[in-house]
Design a protein around this motif. Structure first.
Motif, PDB file in Angstrom:
ATOM      1  N   LEU A  11       0.837  -1.342   0.109  1.00 44.90           N
ATOM      2  CA  LEU A  11       0.064   0.071   0.191  1.00 44.90           C
ATOM      3  C   LEU A  11       0.833   1.415   0.037  1.00 44.90           C
ATOM      4  CD1 LEU A  11      -2.512  -1.183   2.824  1.00 44.90           C
ATOM      5  CD2 LEU A  11      -2.888  -1.163   0.394  1.00 44.90           C
ATOM      6  N   GLU A  70      -4.738  -4.178   7.104  1.00 44.85           N
ATOM      7  CA  GLU A  70      -5.042  -3.656   5.683  1.00 44.85           C
ATOM      8  C   GLU A  70      -6.120  -2.484   6.199  1.00 44.85           C
ATOM      9  OE1 GLU A  70      -6.545  -4.678   1.379  1.00 44.85           O
ATOM     10  OE2 GLU A  70      -6.703  -6.125   2.858  1.00 44.85           O
ATOM     11  N   ARG A  74      -6.239   1.652   5.164  1.00 43.16           N
ATOM     12  CA  ARG A  74      -6.931   2.048   4.041  1.00 43.16           C
ATOM     13  C   ARG A  74      -7.729   3.305   4.703  1.00 43.16           C
ATOM     14  NH1 ARG A  74      -6.666  -0.430  -0.738  1.00 43.16           N
ATOM     15  NH2 ARG A  74      -5.706  -2.469  -0.735  1.00 43.16           N
ATOM     16  N   TYR A  78      -4.184   4.732   2.904  1.00 44.08           N
ATOM     17  CA  TYR A  78      -3.318   4.158   2.075  1.00 44.08           C
ATOM     18  C   TYR A  78      -4.094   3.454   0.874  1.00 44.08           C
ATOM     19  CZ  TYR A  78       0.597   4.330   5.224  1.00 44.08           C
ATOM     20  OH  TYR A  78       1.610   5.024   5.953  1.00 44.08           O
TER      21      TYR A  78
END
Length: 86
Positions: A11, A70, A74, A78
Motif C-alpha cells: 500500500l 489493511e 486504508r 493508503y
C-alpha cells in the motif's frame, strides 16, 4: 493440507503538498517451526523502511491480523495492493 501463502500486500500513501510519500508492505510466510509469521515493512518510499515480524500459531490468525492492518491503513488513506484472501 497446506494452504498457499497470499501474495504480499503493498500500500502507498502520497501527498505532494505535505511532502508525504509512504509505503506499507505486509506478507505472510511460514516459519521453520510450523508457525506463520506476519512480516511488516513500512517507511518513506525510496528507503528500506522499518521491519517488524509477528508470529502466529495458525495461518488463519495471521490472515486475520493482515486484514485488520489493511483496514486500518486504508482508513488512513493508503491505496493500492490486491485484497488478501478471506
Amino acid at each position: 493440507m497446506t494452504h498457499p501463502m497470499p501474495a504480499p500486500l503493498r500500500l502507498t500513501r502520497c501527498n505532494p503538498q505535505r511532502n508525504m510519500a509512504r509505503f506499507y508492505e505486509v506478507s505472510v510466510r511460514p516459519t521453520l517451526f510450523g508457525e506463520v509469521s506476519l512480516i511488516r515493512n513500512w517507511g518513506r518510499i525510496g528507503t528500506g523502511g522499518r521491519l517488524r515480524t509477528e508470529t502466529f500459531a495458525t495461518l488463519e490468525e495471521a490472515l486475520s491480523a493482515l486484514r485488520d492492518l489493511e483496514q486500518r491503513k486504508r482508513r488512513k488513506g493508503y491505496e493500492g495492493g490486491a485484497k488478501p484472501p478471506r
